[in-house]
Structure formats: C-alpha cells, structure tokens
Design an enzyme around this catalytic site. Structure first.
Site, short mmCIF file in Angstrom:
data_model
loop_
_atom_site.label_atom_id
_atom_site.label_comp_id
_atom_site.label_asym_id
_atom_site.label_seq_id
_atom_site.Cartn_x
_atom_site.Cartn_y
_atom_site.Cartn_z
CG ASP A 453 -35.28 33.16 49.29
OD1 ASP A 453 -35.66 31.99 49.35
OD2 ASP A 453 -35.78 34.09 49.95
CG ASP A 753 -38.63 36.95 49.47
OD1 ASP A 753 -39.44 36.02 49.69
OD2 ASP A 753 -38.01 37.07 48.40
CG ASP A 757 -40.11 32.69 52.77
OD1 ASP A 757 -40.29 31.50 52.48
OD2 ASP A 757 -39.79 33.56 51.95
#
Length: 1037
Positions: A453, A753, A757
């Site tokens: 990310d 997070d 996901d």
C-alpha cells in the site's frame, strides 16, 4: 536425498493439506524422543477433536440465534424467576442485575426479558453506568470482581520440570542409563569401590548434563512463544470512559463499558446496541452462518468474537471472558497446536535419512567389536570361558553402539528451526513486527515480490491539508494557519457549506484528552480534514447538536466515498458526500459560486477542475472532493448518487517516510520487486512511487479498472513491468496476487489494512497487515502484523526470514560434518583395532556440542547486510546445496585423515611411551576431534565467504557457546578423567590439539576457492523482470 525429501517431506507453508501432514508423519522413522521432537508439531487427533467441539458449540449457538424454538422459551419462562434473583455480592457492590442474568439475556436473544429490565437504558441504569459518559476508572476493579475479567481460560504454562521430563524420554538416553547402572553394579563387583563405578557414573553425569541443557533451552523457547501468543490476542478497543473516548486493551474491558465499533472491528465482548448507523455484523466465526446480521433497536444483541462488516455504532458491554459463547469457543482454538513449518518438516526428513544410516553403522560397529572379541577368544581357545570382564566388554560395546546412535540421529535438526524462529520472532517483536504464523517468517526469506500500500506504509500517515480549490480559486494553506484561505470575497454561505461538509460527514471524533487537550480520533485523512475545519470554527459539538444525522454510509475501499444524510435546523434534508476526486466530480452537475448559490457545472469548468485535481496529484497530494445535495422530505431516506453541488477540492500532503527509498533499493538489490497498489489517484501514486524509487522510466503505472479489463494473457505480459496500480479495488489486488503466485510462480508478500483486503492477505504467500491503520479482520487474515505500518519493517522481516533459512543451513552443514566423522571414525577403528577411540561419555559430550550448543550458536546468528545482496531462495530450491556438500565432504575428509593418522600412527609421531600412552593417545584424539568441531563451527558461520570472523563478536550467544565449550572440554580432560576415560595432557599436546582444529579454518578457505556449479539448483536464477543476481563466492570475501 533431495528427491526423497520432496516426495515425502514437502508441505505448503500456508494451509498445508491434511494428506501432506499425515504423509510426512508416517515417513518419519527412528525417533529417539517423540515428546520433544514433536512438541512444536500439530497434534492432528487433538485438532480433529477440537474441530468437533467447535462445530458442536457453533451448532448450539446457531440454534439459539436462528431457531429459538418454543422449548427454549418454555425453559426460559420456568427459569426466569430463579434468574431474576440478584446475588448478594452484586447488591452490595451497588448493581441491580447479576452476571448470569445479563449473559443469558444476550446469549438467548431474549427481547421480552430485556424489556422487563427497561431495555438497554434500563440495563445501563442497573449497571450504574451513563450511556453518554461511560464508567469512571475507579469502578473498574469492582466490576472485574463481580462480572469477571475479559480473559479466556488458557492451559496453564508447562512448568520447567515437565521439560526436564520430556528431555529424559529419549530412548537412547534411557538405554544408556540402564547400561550405566549395570556398569556401576558389575564394576563395583569386579574392581571394587570406588574404581568400579567411574565408567557408569561418568555416563550418568553426562546424561544429566545433556538433559539439563536441553530442558533449559526448550523452556526458554516456550516462554518466548507464550509471550507471542498473548500479544497476538491483544486487541486495542475504543471505549468511552469519564466522558472521553480512549483506547484500552481488550483484556481491560469490563461489564458496563461503552464500546465504539467501526468497520473491520472484532466485537470484544457480548453487549447491547446503544446507537449507530447501518451497523451490520458478520457472525460466521461464531455460528457458521455467512449471512450478515443488521443490528438496530429491534435486534440489539451483539456477540463477542463477531466482526463489524459495515456501518458504525456504540454498544454497552454486558458479558466478558468465559461468560460469552466466544470465550467457550476460544478455549478450544489452542487445541491441536499450530501447523509445522516447511523447514521443520524437511529437517525431520533429513534426520530420518541420517538416523537410518546411523542405525546401520551402530549395528555394524557392535557386530564388528563383538565378532573381534569372539574371534580373539576362539584363537586362544577360550570361547567357552566367560568372565564378568567379558560381560562388561560386551556391555561397553553395546553402550558405544547406542551412543553412536545418539550421535547419528540428529534429533536437534527440527528443533533448531524452532530455536531459530523463536529467536527471530523475539527480535522482530522488538523491531515492531508481530509474526502470527511461524511459517511466515521462513517464507518471507523466499519472497521475491512485495505488493505494498502507499498510505501509511510508504508515507508517514501524518496528513495535513496544504491546498484547497474553492469557488474557482486554488489556495495554499500555510503551516495550518487559516490566513486568507477563505477571504472576504467568499460568501458566508460557502464557508458554512464547507464546514458542514467537513464536520457532519466525518468518521472521526473530536474528544477531550488527558489534561483537557483537544484530540481527534479517526483515520489520518479524517483527522487532516477536521484539523483544517477547526482552524475556522472551533466548536465541533455545536455543529453536531444543531444538525441531526439520519443515515451514514461509511467510507470503504470499493465505493471510495463516504456519504451522510442530515436533517438541518430548518427541517430540510441535506446529503453530504466526500471521497475520490474523479468519482465525486462525476456525481456533481452543479458547483457552489462565490455568493453561495448552486450554479450548473459546465463542461469547461469540469475540465478545469480535472486539471486542478491532476495538478494537486502531481505534487504528490491526496485529493478529495466535498459536495452536497438538498433533498425533499420523503419516507425513503436513501442517500442519492447524483445531482450534487461541488463545494471544494482539497489537497492533503502525506510525506514519504524517512528511510523508505533506501529500503526499496535494498529490496531491488535483494532480487525483490516492489509494486505499489493503492486506491489513490494515479498521478499522486506515480509522484510518490518515483520519490520512493519504485517507479522507473520503463515501468508501467496503470489504474485498477484498466488492469481488470484485460485478459489473463495481457495481464501476464504487463506484470513484469507493472510497478504502480492506482485507484485499485481489493478485487484487483487479489487478482494481481493470484497471477503473481500461480502464473509467474513468485513468492508474494502483500500488505493490507482494510476489511476488503482480507482475501488478498489470505491468498498471498505472506499477508502483512498494518498494526495502526489495519482493521481486526485484516490482522486476523494476515501472517505478520507490521506494528508501526512502516515499509522498512517489512524489509526487516525479509532480512530475518533469510537469516533463519541460512542459519539452519549453517547448522545442518556443521551437524552433518560431526555425524560423518564420528560415525566413520568409530566404525573404522572398530573394524581395524577392535576398539572405539571415542567412549560413550565422550560421544555424549560431542552430541551435546553439535546438538543443543551447536543450534544455540549457529541458529541464533543475527542477519548481516550481505543477506540482502543476493537473490531469494527459489520456491523449490534444494535445501542441502552443492556448496554445503562441498564443505561437509571436504571437512569430513580432513578430520578423518587426521584422526586416522593419530589412531594408527599417533604414538610414533608424537613419541608417546609408557603405560599411559594408549589412554594419552585416545585423549588426544578426543581433544583434537572436539577442537575440530569448535573451529568448524566458526567455519560454518559463512558457507561461501572466506572471512568467517565478520560479525562474530557482535553475536554474544555464539561467543558464550564457544567459551563454554572450550571451558568444559578443559575440565573434562584435566579434571574428570576417571569419569570420561581421559588423562591430563601436556601443554605441547594441547597445542597439537588446537592446531589440528585450527587447520580446519585453512581447509575451509581452500574449499571455498573450489568453484561449485549452481546451474541445476534454483537458488540462483534470472528474475522474470530481468534482474540478475549479484555474484557470490570467494570473490566477494
């Protein structure tokens, strides 16, 4: 050997099949101590039993939750009067409802009984708690005494004596103990007291030393794993106490606490719904039902262990710990243990192969020694004459054979993995990485692709609004000062609309922290917006009180927007929306003018705003649009998706973390490709990726929508150069991970997070959840939790993963060398001279050097920078490499030649004469053999580099083990001769012993200069993206 290991001892690192687990268990053969060897291995029978228990409890919960037959209500009615009785201790503490009554109401979803107590408000009154301000800190201990702690029943930790008992279960040690006792009895009978007991007592003392060292090592490991387990279960919960919102550990939660729930949270206790918006709970972990449950005033029951799937809300805690169904379910979760790691399984295979070879040599040694004794008796015509001395000789031969078996079966190999992992996990914990599954630490060493990310991982996650476009003008916000951002030319109606859009459409909360200081609790993006809003209007609460929130649609990574429906003071309805700039702009057909009027949005204006958004994004700013729409009052309270009026475009700065660029370069040098997968605007993503060193000139950056529209073949062609995926959905991340694993055969680590996901974290070889920004659902699906959300920590996990793998290889190389030399020396000597130069006591000491102490020294070496300058180990790489075989065979040949020369010509070469010459020579052989192992342990610190001393003095465990080994060796030779069959050596012979050992360092240098072909192994390979590994070997010494 490798083919045999791959066939029988290969398991997947993640979710191994039951068949593979059973296959390697049935292939293991000749285990000296099953209790110790398999202590860290899953008990499949216990696991199956635990699974049955879980299903039983889930079935019971399902019946209670979904069936609720009349029989349950009938039983309830009979029991109700009994349950309503309030225990005396509860009354004395000032409460009007007992713990069992509370637990029963929520567990059985009994609405009538809840209403008889006055609903949630009535229960709160009886629990003496304010639903607004929560409880006060002074009450916590009282509530814990009356209603219990929020902890589950765990197995008591195994005491130290249990580890001693486990270490004593070794079959070969038991046989040796019996031999020693017989030896003492026979020895005293033939040679008298005390001379006759020395041999037997020597073996017994050595066995006790082995048991003590083994038990201490195992006990320390168990304590480390216990601390890790406790940390894994520790969840941070948001509660309201003393009128302010604060974070507490799940273990500190008490009945009466007001808990704030949001998407992705795990419900920490049983409770009752107070208020909230669109709260949807996933109860599948508890009941097995996959359909989410909508929680509201009509269905207020929330159960511990369930997950918040959507919305947000507040709940009143009614039951904690073992009074919840989740508590009872959790008690079964630890049954059966965790799956063994691939390295543990592989080393069980290596131990099995070596054990079989050792057994053959042990039997042959005993047969040869016995045959030579019988032949000698036959030659002298005494074949029928047997004395106690002959029996003692046979017993001694048997003891030597059993001791060869002790040395030959490397029980410590699989346990060395556990030791190395325990050490690595403790160090990683200190470095802010919590490893949830042991195998992840190993697998991370093989990772050649990281999908990360952007926000919070590559950037600091400390966001500040630095630019705003409003009423056709772009303005800079300097150092969080309002300045002339909203100047007099902008109407008050515009400012009010902007403040409403910020304060009313937010998932964050402004609270009074300790010392009365204003704090903002929420995501970094929400915090940045509120901080900006508070520059212009300090009274956040008044905005909430004047306007009533009717409906909230929280932000999620699929919609990429947050919406709220509000009733204004004039009773009109207004919807606010904020989110990804291009999405919100697409929902708008009007724009707010300088005088505060909604005017139609022309195509030219739309184009200009798009250019503003791209301009902000190219400056690496995260862009958000804020908009509103006025609605007529209708019975339908849905939030619309179009016809909004655009208020402003906001640019939020999130700087790149210090050290990230260097960490990315480290990954590239280590053969690990880093890809950024983010939900942000593509221009923002590209700017940050360039700053981090992820996006190169020939790299591809694309949006998730473009990626998902391509065919599998097109995706496979793009992936080698794909470096940035922006505006991606969780589904895109999952697709990318699947393709990298299945089509490109990469070992993939992925960060996540959010709740959405979870599938990608589950699919990846290593799922990395964020500890700060991550939801509990994401953490539960992950293998490693990065506690500080920092990319540098991810690289550190990869470094330690490589270290574990290399350390185990070093230990295997060292142990196999000792095995080969000890077996061959005793066997050849038995065949040629009819006696073994190394006695049972000496072999036991050697076994401890190479087993427990060797593992301690080599398996706990910290990683060095060189590890990240070579490519990762391939998915199917050979564990025992050609380099290792070269070192093992070379060192073994040297040691066998030296010891052979000493055995057969040592007296002449060293000019040893006199009655003690034989014992002196055998002592010298033993001493030289031990020093060969000491120096070979130093040699094993690096299998390819010549400089084996690099970093040695920074590894204090290695130094302590070396000093301890040499000190004990001196004590055994000089002072324990009667027990160990040694005599004190002269200084000259000590020098000879040490020099013989030290020459193995020179042998090591010569061996490392011999080139080894690596063509057939997958350890070094050309990466699919063209990365070529750095050269390795003596040229890098």
């Amino acid at each position: 050997m490798e083919d045999y290991l791959k066939k029988n001892f290969e398991v997947e690192a993640k979710r191994p099949s039951e068949e593979a687990l059973r296959r390697w268990r049935s292939a293991v053969w000749l285990v000296k101590n099953p209790r110790r060897r398999f202590r860290m291995v899953a008990d499949l029978a216990k696991r199956a039993e635990a699974e049955r228990k879980r299903h039983k409890i889930q079935e019971k919960i399902r019946i209670a939750l979904y069936v609720q037959k009349a029989a349950l209500h009938f039983i309830d009615a009979v029991d109700r009067t009994e349950r309503k009785k309030i225990p005396d201790e509860v009354k004395q503490a000032g409460f009007d409802i007992g713990p069992d009554e509370l637990a029963s109401i929520v567990r059985s979803h009994d609405i009538p009984r809840l209403e008889s107590h006055g609903g949630t408000e009535g229960v709160a009154r009886k629990l003496s708690v304010s639903l607004e301000n929560g409880l006060s800190l002074s009450e916590i201990s009282t509530r814990q005494e009356i209603y219990g702690l929020n902890k589950f029943v765990e197995k008591p930790p195994r005491p130290f004596w249990m580890f001693v008992w486990d270490a004593m279960q070794d079959l070969t040690l038991i046989i040796l103990m019996v031999c020693a006792v017989i030896s003492v009895g026979v020895g005293i009978a033939t040679e008298g007291w005390p001379k006759g007991m020395y041999d037997g007592i020597g073996i017994i003392l050595c066995i006790f030393l082995v048991v003590a060292v083994t038990a201490i090592s195992d006990y320390k490991q168990s304590l480390q794993f216990r601390d890790l387990d406790k940390e894994k279960r520790n969840i941070v919960v948001h509660v309201t106490r003393n009128g302010s919102r604060q974070k507490v550990s799940i273990y500190d939660l008490v009945v009466g606490d007001i808990v704030n729930l949001s998407i992705g949270d795990q419900v920490p206790a049983d409770g009752l719904y107070i208020s909230g918006y669109s709260l949807s709970i996933d109860e599948s972990s508890l009941s097995g039902e996959s359909e989410p449950v909508n929680i509201n005033q009509d269905r207020p029951f929330i159960l511990s262990g369930t997950k918040v799937q959507d919305g947000s809300g507040k709940m009143l805690v009614t039951s904690v710990g073992m009074r919840t169904e989740w508590g009872r379910l959790m008690a079964t979760l630890s049954e059966g243990g965790e799956d063994e790691t691939p390295l543990q399984v592989k080393l069980n295979g290596v131990a099995t192969i070596i054990g079989k070879i050792g057994l053959v040599f042990a039997i042959l040694t005993f047969l040869v020694l016995t045959a030579r004794m019988l032949a000698g008796k036959a030659i002298h015509g005494h074949i029928m004459d047997w004395s106690i001395g002959d029996v003692l000789n046979l017993l001694n031969f048997f003891a030597i054979a059993v001791t060869i078996l002790v040395v030959a079966v490397p029980e410590g190999l699989p346990l060395a993995v556990t030791l190395s992992l325990a050490f690595a996990l403790k160090k990683l914990m200190n470095d802010r990485a919590l490893v949830r599954h042991l195998s992840a630490c190993e697998t991370m060493g093989s990772a050649n692709s990281i999908c990360t990310d952007k926000t919070g991982t590559l950037t600091t996650n400390h966001m500040v609004v630095t630019k705003i476009w409003i009423c056709g003008e772009a303005k800079r916000v300097e150092n969080n000062k309002p300045g002339n951002v909203l100047n007099s030319s902008i109407a008050e109606k515009v400012t009010d609309a902007l403040m409403h859009a910020i304060f009313l459409n937010t998932g964050a909360e402004v609270v009074k922290g300790k010392g009365g200081k204003t704090e903002i609790l929420g995501s970094p993006t929400e915090t940045a917006l509120l901080e900006f809003g508070l520059l212009f209007q300090r009274d956040f609460d008044s905005q909430l009180q004047e306007n009533k929130t009717i409906k909230v649609e929280p932000f999620n990574s699929v919609k990429k927007k947050m919406s709220v429906l509000v009733a204004l003071p004039n009773d009109n309805l207004r919807a606010f929306v904020k989110g990804a700039s291009e999405i919100i702009l697409g929902m708008c057909d009007k724009i707010l003018s300088k005088n505060g009027e909604s005017v139609p949005l022309s195509e030219e204006q739309r184009k200009n705003i798009t250019n503003v958004i791209n301009g902000f994004a190219c400056e690496a700013l995260r862009t958000l649009c804020l908009a509103f729409r006025d609605l007529e009052k209708t019975s339908d309270e849905s939030i619309p998706d179009n016809n909004y009026t655009l208020i402003a475009v906001v640019g939020i700065k999130d700087p790149v973390r210090p050290g990230v660029k260097e960490a990315v370069q480290t990954c590239l040098a280590a053969g690990i490709v880093v890809r950024m997968v983010t939900g942000d605007n593509i221009n923002t993503a590209k700017a940050i990726a360039r700053e981090c060193g992820i996006l190169t000139d020939d790299g591809i950056a694309m949006e998730g929508s473009d990626f998902r529209d391509k065919s599998v073949q097109e995706m496979k062609e793009i992936i080698p150069k794909l470096q940035v995926m922006a505006r991606s959905l969780p589904l895109d991340k999952h697709k990318l991970v699947s393709l990298l694993r299945k089509e490109c055969k990469e070992v993939v680590a992925v960060t996540g997070d959010g709740t959405n996901d979870a599938p990608a974290l589950h699919e990846a070889d290593i799922g990395l959840a964020m500890g700060i920004a991550g939801t509990e659902v994401a953490k539960e699906s992950a293998d490693v939790v990065i506690m500080d959300d920092n990319f540098t920590t991810i690289v550190n996990v990869a470094r330690w993963g490589r270290s574990v793998y290399i350390n185990i290889q070093k230990f295997v190389q060292f142990q196999l060398t000792v095995n080969v030399v000890a077996l061959m020396t005793n066997f050849i000597s038995a065949c040629v001279s009819g006696s073994a130069p190394l006695t049972a006591v000496q072999l036991l000491w050697v076994n401890m050097i190479m087993d427990t102490l060797g593992a301690l020294a080599l398996a706990t070496e910290p990683p060095h920078d060189g590890l990240m300058k070579q490519p990762p180990v391939g998915r199917n790489g050979n564990f025992i490499t050609k380099v290792m075989w070269r070192n093992i065979i070379g060192q073994s040949i040297y040691q066998m030649i030296v010891l052979g020369v000493l055995m057969f010509d040592g007296k002449r070469l060293l000019n040893l004469n006199g009655p003690n010459s034989e014992t002196t020579l055998n002592t010298l052989i033993f001493n030289a053999f031990v020093f060969c192992q000491v120096f070979n342990e130093i040699n094993s610190r690096d299998m390819e580099k010549i400089n084996v001393f690099r970093g040695m003095f920074s590894s204090w465990i290695f130094i302590v083990v070396m000093i301890s080994t040499v000190t004990f060796q001196v004590i055994i030779v000089e002072f324990l001769g009667k027990f160990a069959d040694t005599v004190p050596l002269s200084p000259e012979l000590w020098v000879v012993s040490i020099l013989i050992g030290a020459v193995s360092l020179v042998v090591g240098v010569v061996l490392k200069c011999i080139p080894v072909s690596m063509a057939k192994t997958s350890r070094i390979f050309k990466h699919h993206d063209g990365y070529e590994p750095l050269p390795s070997g003596p040229e890098l010494a």
